[in-house]
Design a protein around this motif. Structure first.
Motif, PDB file in Angstrom:
ATOM      1  N   ARG A 161     -30.794  42.674 -18.537  1.00 27.29           N
ATOM      2  CA  ARG A 161     -32.016  42.486 -17.764  1.00 27.29           C
ATOM      3  C   ARG A 161     -31.735  42.357 -16.266  1.00 27.29           C
ATOM      4  O   ARG A 161     -32.494  42.866 -15.443  1.00 27.29           O
ATOM      5  CB  ARG A 161     -32.756  41.254 -18.272  1.00 27.29           C
ATOM      6  N   SER A 162     -30.630  41.702 -15.910  1.00 25.82           N
ATOM      7  CA  SER A 162     -30.302  41.544 -14.495  1.00 25.82           C
ATOM      8  C   SER A 162     -30.101  42.899 -13.821  1.00 25.82           C
ATOM      9  O   SER A 162     -30.575  43.127 -12.705  1.00 25.82           O
ATOM     10  CB  SER A 162     -29.035  40.694 -14.345  1.00 25.82           C
ATOM     11  N   THR A 552     -23.931  29.877  -4.169  1.00 24.76           N
ATOM     12  CA  THR A 552     -24.632  30.975  -4.832  1.00 24.76           C
ATOM     13  C   THR A 552     -23.716  31.607  -5.867  1.00 24.76           C
ATOM     14  O   THR A 552     -22.584  31.992  -5.555  1.00 24.76           O
ATOM     15  CB  THR A 552     -25.083  32.033  -3.815  1.00 24.76           C
ATOM     16  N   LEU A 553     -24.216  31.713  -7.099  1.00 22.14           N
ATOM     17  CA  LEU A 553     -23.475  32.329  -8.194  1.00 22.14           C
ATOM     18  C   LEU A 553     -24.188  33.590  -8.638  1.00 22.14           C
ATOM     19  O   LEU A 553     -25.412  33.593  -8.821  1.00 22.14           O
ATOM     20  CB  LEU A 553     -23.353  31.354  -9.373  1.00 22.14           C
ATOM     21  N   GLY A 554     -23.440  34.657  -8.835  1.00 16.19           N
ATOM     22  CA  GLY A 554     -24.000  35.918  -9.306  1.00 16.19           C
ATOM     23  C   GLY A 554     -23.585  36.188 -10.737  1.00 16.19           C
ATOM     24  O   GLY A 554     -22.474  35.870 -11.144  1.00 16.19           O
ATOM     25  N   GLY A 555     -24.498  36.762 -11.497  1.00 14.33           N
ATOM     26  CA  GLY A 555     -24.207  37.075 -12.889  1.00 14.33           C
ATOM     27  C   GLY A 555     -25.440  37.608 -13.568  1.00 14.33           C
ATOM     28  O   GLY A 555     -26.416  38.011 -12.925  1.00 14.33           O
ATOM     29  N   SER A 593     -30.184  35.141  -8.525  1.00 10.06           N
ATOM     30  CA  SER A 593     -28.900  34.442  -8.533  1.00 10.06           C
ATOM     31  C   SER A 593     -29.132  32.986  -8.884  1.00 10.06           C
ATOM     32  O   SER A 593     -30.249  32.474  -8.810  1.00 10.06           O
ATOM     33  CB  SER A 593     -28.205  34.555  -7.173  1.00 10.06           C
ATOM     34  N   LEU A 594     -28.045  32.321  -9.300  1.00  9.58           N
ATOM     35  CA  LEU A 594     -28.069  30.874  -9.476  1.00  9.58           C
ATOM     36  C   LEU A 594     -27.682  30.238  -8.146  1.00  9.58           C
ATOM     37  O   LEU A 594     -26.636  30.566  -7.584  1.00  9.58           O
ATOM     38  CB  LEU A 594     -27.062  30.436 -10.543  1.00  9.58           C
ATOM     39  N   GLN A 595     -28.503  29.340  -7.664  1.00  8.08           N
ATOM     40  CA  GLN A 595     -28.199  28.658  -6.416  1.00  8.08           C
ATOM     41  C   GLN A 595     -28.166  27.155  -6.673  1.00  8.08           C
ATOM     42  O   GLN A 595     -29.052  26.608  -7.328  1.00  8.08           O
ATOM     43  CB  GLN A 595     -29.233  29.000  -5.344  1.00  8.08           C
ATOM     44  N   LEU A 596     -27.132  26.508  -6.185  1.00  6.33           N
ATOM     45  CA  LEU A 596     -26.941  25.073  -6.305  1.00  6.33           C
ATOM     46  C   LEU A 596     -26.870  24.468  -4.914  1.00  6.33           C
ATOM     47  O   LEU A 596     -26.517  25.141  -3.950  1.00  6.33           O
ATOM     48  CB  LEU A 596     -25.652  24.746  -7.061  1.00  6.33           C
ATOM     49  N   ILE A 597     -27.208  23.198  -4.815  1.00 10.52           N
ATOM     50  CA  ILE A 597     -26.982  22.463  -3.578  1.00 10.52           C
ATOM     51  C   ILE A 597     -26.058  21.308  -3.932  1.00 10.52           C
ATOM     52  O   ILE A 597     -26.446  20.379  -4.646  1.00 10.52           O
ATOM     53  CB  ILE A 597     -28.297  21.986  -2.955  1.00 10.52           C
TER      54      ILE A 597
END
Length: 776
Positions: A161-162, A552-555, A593-597
């Motif tokens: 899907r991504s 930022t994580l990509g997947g 993307s997955l974004q964390l702080i």
């Protein structure tokens, strides 16, 4: 999709026809002189003696054939076109395959419907394409608006899907301008009122189509005496020596002037036509209107057709139009695949729930079921409760599984045996979903002497009140007379030894020899996915506090996640002695993307294990093992409900995911109360927040900086200062979200809300799911 496919076929119509018809519209170049229009007219009359010549089209390109237009037959809109050799005037073969392209054009413009209704249908579809294109841009609007890579690139290594979403959205952005040209020009041609209005703005309004018509419908005009074009052509060549294309319109009467539309060699596009009127008898020039002298509106109108075809920019423009038109069927395919993928994901049931729902073995007793109750904040207690229930059920013990969110003391009293898996929240409090049950249980006067029970308490020894709710529950049940099947078992961060003791306690409820029971609070390795570290940005340079990074994580996005969701991350070279760390998600699936702080933690031993690895030690592109975790107790509310978001520090992560989702849903009743240290250095996500404010998505906004010289204070102080507004929002149905540090902020906010609303009302809001917290 049909219009796009036919448009792609028509994009190179002329080049394809020439390739399929060698020697028709272009012949071998000869040293002989090219014939004049008068000679072409005479040659046409010889090969078509009963037809009237209405037009002659000549090109200054060597070897280009003359195109002779003949009058249409009665009742027809268009006459025949024949091609003559430019050097001899000989009739050339009929243009093959032109009928196919004319049929394709009718399909493209009118969908093979009658002309007027076909135009309207095509115009409506053009409006629909405009809506799809603009809403598509809105849905993928990125946070970093000025980062061209966000708009125009995506990771082709993504799958599923991504990959589909990246292909669909990024290619759509690439062709957005072309689609706007398609739709605007299509609407212009489809609806006469719109076209008349646009022509009026451009100063090119034409008379109605049937104005001045005096000839009976279907009648063939009388044949005029052949005119001599020699003097008129000489005048044209003297006046326009740089002509590239000349379109001669022959009048029906010899006394009428000859009209010539022509394009200069240095014209900006093929429709940049100048016009000339010449007296046929004398060859005198009556009018000469150059394209460059036309009003701006008329020149703009002439670009509509070349822009639609792409010929305005030459072969490169045609190629762009071809790709864009061909992309339309592609968007239909990828959009449909994305839709099917969403349906598939909705059909996937949770693995533990499916396992527990398996058929009960024959001979199982149903008259004395065991209650398996759980209190879960992030799903770990529910997971262990389902594993325990499945083990009991496999051994033939009937089990009822129920969340404490829906359980009442009278319902509890109906069971003879009850097992509890209880997480603690904050400093030993019950999870939000269990607060109502805890309050009712402490107020209940029922006796539970008939009941046996056991408690599995989950906690973290880093908190002062380790397993606080589990201990409180155990003490209250004992006070009400219930008999413990086993002393309370406390689990520190999924301790395997404690879970083994719980498995032994479960075996005591089973009859006969049973196999060992294996329980695990940790997720299976298959639950983790491989992502990569794509970006790392320092958000608070110069701050007196620890550095705060956006990671930022990509997947592969897969089925996505809900606002407020969490992630477990293995820090770097993980092993059996290293536990995953949990973070709040700061992004929504639409971000791609997955974004964390992440706050970078430092202690006597150096950088924190996970925060140090994510913010400093890991290199961009490194693999990151990630598990998405649903967080139903901090999930999003209905879009129509107002929402009050309260937090501090890295707690902006969970709040930001909610606010981004609200903006995408168009929900505008949002209030953010956020605290940090100093405005100069700690204005986290300030540009994004101000953007929401300017767009009307934050009608209420309070940013509190505790260490600023002017002002200062904390979020709980701000809430007390705005107590009347807090009450008004709550009375209007607002949901309250709190995300951030447990020490100081969360407790202070809880006390402030209790002072403003009353403790009883605050407890009721928690029980109704209108007071939701994610604190750490």
């Amino acid at each position: 999709m049909v219009i796009g496919l036919t448009g792609a076929i028509l994009a190179f119509r002329e080049q394809i026809l020439d390739a399929l018809n060698p020697g028709v519209r272009n012949v071998a170049v000869q040293s002989a002189p090219v014939l004049t229009p008068q000679q072409f007219m005479l040659a046409a009359q010889q090969v078509k003696p009963h037809e009237r010549v209405t037009s002659i089209i000549l090109y200054d390109t060597p070897g280009s054939s003359a195109r002779i237009g003949l009058a249409p037959a009665p009742g027809e809109r268009k006459g025949e076109t024949i091609y003559l050799n430019p050097y001899t005037g000989a009739l050339l073969p009929e243009l093959a395959y032109e009928g196919f392209f004319e049929w394709t054009e009718q399909l493209h413009r009118f969908l093979l419907l009658p002309r007027d209704p076909g135009k309207m249908v095509a115009g409506v579809l053009a409006f629909c394409l405009m809506g799809l294109a603009l809403t598509g841009i809105y849905l993928r609007w990125p946070r970093r608006v000025w980062d061209w890579r966000t708009w125009l690139t995506f990771d082709v290594r993504m799958k599923g899907r991504s990959f589909l979403w990246g292909l669909h959205s990024v290619v759509g952005t690439w062709v957005m301008v072309v689609f706007m040209v398609f739709t605007l020009s299509g609407v212009y041609w489809a609806f006469d009122p719109i076209r008349d209005m646009a022509d009026g703005w451009m100063g090119t309004l034409r008379p109605p189509r049937d104005a001045g018509a005096t000839k009976p419908k279907g009648a063939k005009p009388p044949k005029a005496e052949p005119a001599d074009l020699t003097q008129s052509w000489a005048t044209f060549q003297q006046t326009a020596p740089n002509w590239q294309m000349a379109f001669l319109r022959l009048p029906e009467r010899a006394s009428a002037p000859l009209q010539i539309l022509w394009v200069a060699k240095d014209a900006p596009h093929v429709r940049a036509r100048s016009s000339m009127s010449i007296n046929l008898q004398s060859g005198a020039l009556l009018k000469n209107e150059l394209y460059a002298d036309k009003p701006l509106g008329a020149r703009f109108q002439s670009t509509i057709y070349p822009l639609h075809l792409g010929t305005y920019f030459g072969v490169v423009g045609q190629l762009i139009v071809f790709i864009a038109a061909l992309a339309l069927p592609g968007f239909g395919i990828t959009g449909w695949m994305l839709y099917l993928n969403r349906r598939k994901q909705k059909r996937i049931a949770r693995a533990e729930r499916a396992q527990f729902a398996a058929s009960v073995p024959a001979g199982a007793a149903h008259d004395d079921p065991v209650l398996m109750a759980y209190a879960s904040q992030t799903g770990q207690a529910e997971r262990l409760a389902l594993q325990s229930a499945a083990a009991l059920q496999k051994a033939g013990v009937a089990v009822h599984v129920q969340s404490l969110e829906k359980l009442t003391p009278p319902q509890l009293g109906q069971y003879r045996r009850a097992l509890f898996v209880a997480s603690s929240f904050g400093e030993g409090e019950p999870p939000d979903s269990a607060r109502r049950f805890s309050r009712l249980l402490h107020a209940a006067k029922a006796e539970l002497q008939h009941m046996q029970y056991a408690v599995l308490a989950l906690g973290d020894r880093n908190y002062v009140q380790f397993c606080g709710f589990g201990r409180t529950l155990d003490q209250r049940l004992a006070f009400m007379g219930a008999q413990p099947l086993h002393p309370i078992i406390e689990v520190d961060n999924g301790d395997a030894g404690a879970l083994t003791r719980w498995g032994h306690a479960l075996r005591g409820l089973m009859e006969g020899e049973t196999a060992d029971i294996t329980l695990s609070a940790a997720a299976d390795d298959s639950d983790y996915a491989s992502w990569r570290l794509d970006g790392r940005t320092l958000l608070n340079p110069g701050s007196v506090g620890f550095p705060l990074y956006e990671v930022t994580l990509g997947g592969e996005i897969g089925a996505g996640w809900r606002p407020g969701a969490l992630v477990d991350i293995w820090p770097g070279h993980y092993g059996p002695d290293v536990a995953p760390r949990r973070y709040s998600l700061a992004s929504v699936p639409a971000d791609g993307s997955l974004q964390l702080i992440v706050r970078q933690v430092r202690n006597e031993e150096g950088l924190g294990l996970a925060s140090g690895w994510l913010t400093d030690q890991a290199a961009l592109g490194d693999e990151v093992r990630v598990r998405l975790i649903a967080n139903p107790s901090f999930d999003a509310c209905a879009a129509e409900a107002p929402a009050l978001y309260i937090g501090n520090g890295s707690g902006i992560a969970g709040l930001r995911s909610h606010l981004r989702a609200r903006v995408l849903d168009g929900a505008r009743r949002n209030w953010l109360v956020f605290g940090e240290r100093q405005r100069e250095h700690d204005a986290i996500c300030a540009q994004e927040i101000e953007g929401w404010r300017a767009q009307g998505f934050l009608p209420e906004l309070d940013l509190v900086y505790s260490r600023d010289v002017t002002g200062g204070g904390y979020v709980q102080d701000c809430l007390r200062d705005r107590a009347d507004t807090v009450r008004a929002w709550v009375n209007d149905g607002a949901i309250i979200y709190v995300c951030g540090s447990l020490q100081g902020m969360a407790g202070g906010v809880d006390d402030a809300l209790a002072d403003i609303l009353g403790r009883a009302q605050l407890e009721q809001l928690a029980e109704e799911g209108r007071y939701r917290r994610d604190v750490y």
